[in-house]
Design a protein around this motif. Structure first.
Motif, PDB file in Angstrom:
ATOM      1  N   ARG A  48     -14.164 -73.625 -22.221  1.00 27.57           N
ATOM      2  CA  ARG A  48     -14.776 -72.931 -21.072  1.00 27.57           C
ATOM      3  C   ARG A  48     -13.789 -72.456 -20.034  1.00 27.57           C
ATOM      4  NH1 ARG A  48     -20.643 -74.433 -21.066  1.00 27.57           N
ATOM      5  NH2 ARG A  48     -20.822 -75.490 -23.066  1.00 27.57           N
ATOM      6  N   LEU A  49     -12.641 -73.098 -19.952  1.00 24.76           N
ATOM      7  CA  LEU A  49     -11.701 -72.688 -18.894  1.00 24.76           C
ATOM      8  C   LEU A  49     -10.319 -72.289 -19.427  1.00 24.76           C
ATOM      9  CD1 LEU A  49     -11.588 -72.885 -15.528  1.00 24.76           C
ATOM     10  CD2 LEU A  49      -9.851 -74.525 -16.153  1.00 24.76           C
ATOM     11  N   ILE A  50      -9.682 -73.184 -20.187  1.00 24.74           N
ATOM     12  CA  ILE A  50      -8.263 -72.954 -20.511  1.00 24.74           C
ATOM     13  C   ILE A  50      -8.081 -71.739 -21.417  1.00 24.74           C
ATOM     14  CG2 ILE A  50      -6.198 -73.925 -21.616  1.00 24.74           C
ATOM     15  CD1 ILE A  50      -7.151 -76.708 -20.752  1.00 24.74           C
ATOM     16  N   GLN A  51      -8.770 -71.723 -22.555  1.00 26.31           N
ATOM     17  CA  GLN A  51      -8.547 -70.628 -23.509  1.00 26.31           C
ATOM     18  C   GLN A  51      -8.944 -69.270 -22.935  1.00 26.31           C
ATOM     19  OE1 GLN A  51      -6.817 -71.317 -26.473  1.00 26.31           O
ATOM     20  NE2 GLN A  51      -6.535 -69.105 -26.265  1.00 26.31           N
ATOM     21  N   PRO A  52     -10.115 -69.152 -22.268  1.00 23.97           N
ATOM     22  CA  PRO A  52     -10.445 -67.848 -21.668  1.00 23.97           C
ATOM     23  C   PRO A  52      -9.389 -67.384 -20.656  1.00 23.97           C
ATOM     24  CG  PRO A  52     -12.405 -69.242 -21.749  1.00 23.97           C
ATOM     25  CD  PRO A  52     -11.244 -70.104 -22.168  1.00 23.97           C
ATOM     26  N   ARG A  76       1.648 -68.250  -7.103  1.00 22.00           N
ATOM     27  CA  ARG A  76       0.681 -67.292  -6.515  1.00 22.00           C
ATOM     28  C   ARG A  76       1.355 -66.448  -5.444  1.00 22.00           C
ATOM     29  NH1 ARG A  76      -3.757 -71.905  -6.455  1.00 22.00           N
ATOM     30  NH2 ARG A  76      -4.768 -71.451  -8.454  1.00 22.00           N
ATOM     31  N   GLU A  77       2.184 -67.109  -4.613  1.00 21.92           N
ATOM     32  CA  GLU A  77       2.922 -66.357  -3.574  1.00 21.92           C
ATOM     33  C   GLU A  77       3.808 -65.303  -4.214  1.00 21.92           C
ATOM     34  OE1 GLU A  77       5.166 -69.221  -1.319  1.00 21.92           O
ATOM     35  OE2 GLU A  77       3.316 -70.147  -0.563  1.00 21.92           O
ATOM     36  N   GLU A  78       4.291 -65.610  -5.413  1.00 18.48           N
ATOM     37  CA  GLU A  78       5.177 -64.664  -6.104  1.00 18.48           C
ATOM     38  C   GLU A  78       4.392 -63.604  -6.879  1.00 18.48           C
ATOM     39  OE1 GLU A  78       8.776 -67.969  -6.531  1.00 18.48           O
ATOM     40  OE2 GLU A  78       7.609 -67.432  -8.309  1.00 18.48           O
ATOM     41  N   GLY A  79       3.056 -63.662  -6.789  1.00 20.91           N
ATOM     42  CA  GLY A  79       2.235 -62.599  -7.379  1.00 20.91           C
ATOM     43  C   GLY A  79       1.630 -62.902  -8.734  1.00 20.91           C
ATOM     44  N   HIS A  80       1.788 -64.132  -9.221  1.00 20.39           N
ATOM     45  CA  HIS A  80       1.209 -64.485 -10.519  1.00 20.39           C
ATOM     46  C   HIS A  80      -0.254 -64.873 -10.371  1.00 20.39           C
ATOM     47  CE1 HIS A  80       5.053 -64.425 -12.664  1.00 20.39           C
ATOM     48  NE2 HIS A  80       5.572 -65.014 -11.611  1.00 20.39           N
ATOM     49  N   ASP A  81      -0.972 -64.686 -11.455  1.00 22.04           N
ATOM     50  CA  ASP A  81      -2.388 -65.046 -11.504  1.00 22.04           C
ATOM     51  C   ASP A  81      -2.469 -66.453 -12.119  1.00 22.04           C
ATOM     52  OD1 ASP A  81      -5.096 -65.007 -11.583  1.00 22.04           O
ATOM     53  OD2 ASP A  81      -5.272 -63.286 -12.933  1.00 22.04           O
ATOM     54  N   VAL A  82      -2.792 -67.452 -11.296  1.00 20.72           N
ATOM     55  CA  VAL A  82      -2.671 -68.856 -11.712  1.00 20.72           C
ATOM     56  C   VAL A  82      -4.021 -69.567 -11.673  1.00 20.72           C
ATOM     57  CG1 VAL A  82      -1.615 -71.089 -11.113  1.00 20.72           C
ATOM     58  CG2 VAL A  82      -0.312 -68.975 -10.803  1.00 20.72           C
ATOM     59  N   VAL A  83      -4.262 -70.380 -12.695  1.00 25.06           N
ATOM     60  CA  VAL A  83      -5.419 -71.281 -12.701  1.00 25.06           C
ATOM     61  C   VAL A  83      -4.875 -72.705 -12.673  1.00 25.06           C
ATOM     62  CG1 VAL A  83      -7.371 -72.130 -14.056  1.00 25.06           C
ATOM     63  CG2 VAL A  83      -6.865 -69.686 -14.015  1.00 25.06           C
ATOM     64  N   SER A  90       1.202 -60.526 -17.538  1.00 23.99           N
ATOM     65  CA  SER A  90       0.492 -59.855 -18.612  1.00 23.99           C
ATOM     66  C   SER A  90       0.191 -60.809 -19.763  1.00 23.99           C
ATOM     67  CB  SER A  90       1.312 -58.672 -19.119  1.00 23.99           C
ATOM     68  OG  SER A  90       2.592 -59.125 -19.447  1.00 23.99           O
ATOM     69  N   LYS A  91       1.095 -61.770 -19.982  1.00 25.64           N
ATOM     70  CA  LYS A  91       0.921 -62.691 -21.102  1.00 25.64           C
ATOM     71  C   LYS A  91       0.464 -64.045 -20.553  1.00 25.64           C
ATOM     72  CE  LYS A  91       3.987 -64.430 -24.801  1.00 25.64           C
ATOM     73  NZ  LYS A  91       4.156 -65.833 -24.422  1.00 25.64           N
ATOM     74  N   GLY A  92      -0.523 -64.659 -21.212  1.00 21.38           N
ATOM     75  CA  GLY A  92      -0.985 -65.965 -20.751  1.00 21.38           C
ATOM     76  C   GLY A  92       0.011 -67.068 -21.043  1.00 21.38           C
ATOM     77  N   HIS A  93       0.012 -68.089 -20.203  1.00 21.02           N
ATOM     78  CA  HIS A  93       0.897 -69.244 -20.411  1.00 21.02           C
ATOM     79  C   HIS A  93       0.109 -70.511 -20.132  1.00 21.02           C
ATOM     80  CE1 HIS A  93       4.673 -66.926 -20.554  1.00 21.02           C
ATOM     81  NE2 HIS A  93       4.052 -66.133 -19.704  1.00 21.02           N
ATOM     82  N   PHE A  94       0.482 -71.565 -20.851  1.00 23.30           N
ATOM     83  CA  PHE A  94      -0.195 -72.850 -20.686  1.00 23.30           C
ATOM     84  C   PHE A  94       0.857 -73.912 -20.369  1.00 23.30           C
ATOM     85  CE2 PHE A  94      -2.812 -76.298 -23.059  1.00 23.30           C
ATOM     86  CZ  PHE A  94      -3.269 -76.786 -21.840  1.00 23.30           C
ATOM     87  N   ILE A  95       0.835 -74.378 -19.118  1.00 21.69           N
ATOM     88  CA  ILE A  95       1.839 -75.334 -18.639  1.00 21.69           C
ATOM     89  C   ILE A  95       1.145 -76.647 -18.269  1.00 21.69           C
ATOM     90  CG2 ILE A  95       3.562 -75.783 -16.821  1.00 21.69           C
ATOM     91  CD1 ILE A  95       3.810 -72.697 -16.535  1.00 21.69           C
ATOM     92  N   ILE A 145      -6.118 -68.171 -20.605  1.00 21.37           N
ATOM     93  CA  ILE A 145      -4.914 -67.750 -21.332  1.00 21.37           C
ATOM     94  C   ILE A 145      -5.152 -66.362 -21.934  1.00 21.37           C
ATOM     95  CG2 ILE A 145      -3.399 -68.220 -23.309  1.00 21.37           C
ATOM     96  CD1 ILE A 145      -4.010 -71.240 -22.873  1.00 21.37           C
ATOM     97  N   ASP A 146      -6.333 -66.185 -22.521  1.00 21.47           N
ATOM     98  CA  ASP A 146      -6.651 -64.886 -23.140  1.00 21.47           C
ATOM     99  C   ASP A 146      -6.662 -63.762 -22.106  1.00 21.47           C
ATOM    100  OD1 ASP A 146      -6.872 -66.202 -25.532  1.00 21.47           O
ATOM    101  OD2 ASP A 146      -9.077 -66.257 -25.555  1.00 21.47           O
ATOM    102  N   ALA A 147      -6.998 -64.103 -20.858  1.00 19.92           N
ATOM    103  CA  ALA A 147      -7.031 -63.090 -19.794  1.00 19.92           C
ATOM    104  C   ALA A 147      -5.647 -62.873 -19.181  1.00 19.92           C
ATOM    105  CB  ALA A 147      -8.021 -63.521 -18.710  1.00 19.92           C
TER     106      ALA A 147
END
Ligand code: ADP
Ligand code: TYD
Length: 211
Positions: free
Chosen positions: A82-86, A30-37, A3-8, A88-90
């Motif tokens: 264009r990529l990172i902040q959007p 991803r296998e554990e169900g997280h939404d990852v970029v 639910s909360k964005g993270h930046f690693i 995290i916001d999502a």
């Protein structure tokens, strides 16, 4: 599920295993169900990938350190907008192979002391640090041998040689002390799976502490 964005971010000298570990961490989360970029610098957005070719190909003295700093920062600004902040916001977990700490090292340290210029430009144009930075630490000779094994066209920095890598290793360890709240250092001179186990545990501890 996230639910909360993270930046690693992953940092370390060339050949330390950052790309390998970033990819393995992304797959496992991803296998554990997280939404990852999963992304990387320099690059990560179409405009920044074009700048990547400019800064990584050609002679080692193609650009001055100052010009390079502007190019890396321009690429980062585009990547961020264009990529990172959007993402995290999502609410996604963004995993980035290198980020501003690499500029603090490579442009800030490698040819004279430009660290204060790096910091001023970062504050002005990026103004965002990662939530967690994983430093993959290892002996520079081993890292350089691994990096050279790849034999690609992106060799400008690898051509700087072993002395620069030694300076970078020490510099990254100093950054880990300077930013001890977000840095975690992991010994990269071990089997890939052992490093990956530590990277995953470190990430889970971070996610648990910030939720
Ligand atoms: P970086 O992104 O830090 O430059 P890479 O992940 O691209 O490093 O790894 C560089 C090379 O070393 C690759 O060929 C990779 O397969 C290999 N490698 C990565 N981690 C390890 C490890 N723990 N042990 C042995 N070889 C490794
Ligand atoms: P990368 O593709 O991550 O190389 P490697 O896989 O060998 O670690 O990065 C390419 C080079 O770009 C690397 O030598 C470090 C350099 N670099 C900078 O000089 N400044 C920066 O801000 C970044 C992000 C990378």
């Amino acid at each position: 599920m996230t639910s909360k964005g993270h930046f690693i971010t992953f940092e370390g000298i060339d050949g330390s295993g950052k790309s390998t570990q970033a990819r393995m961490l992304a797959d496992r989360l991803r296998e554990e169900g997280h939404d990852v970029v999963l992304t990387r610098e320099p690059g990560g957005s179409p405009g920044a990938e074009e700048i990547r070719a400019l800064v990584l190909q050609g002679d080692p003295d193609r650009w001055s350190a100052e010009t390079e700093l502007l190019l890396f920062t321009a690429a980062r600004r585009d990547h961020m907008e264009r990529l990172i902040q959007p993402a995290i916001d999502a609410g996604q977990i963004v995993i980035c192979d290198r980020f501003a700490d690499s500029t603090r090292m490579y442009q800030g340290l490698s040819r004279g002391d430009l660290r204060s210029k790096v910091d001023v430009l970062h504050d002005l144009m990026i103004a965002r640090e990662p939530d967690l930075t994983i430093l993959i630490d290892m002996d520079p000779a081993q890292g350089l041998a691994r990096a050279k094994g790849r034999q690609g066209v992106e060799e400008r920095f690898e051509d700087f040689g072993a002395d620069l890598q030694k300076k970078m290793r020490a510099g990254f360890l100093a950054l880990a002390t300077e930013f001890s709240d977000r840095f975690r250092t992991i010994d990269g001179a071990r089997a890939i799976n052992n490093v990956a186990t530590d990277v995953h545990a470190t990430t889970m501890a971070h996610l648990a502490s910030s939720d």
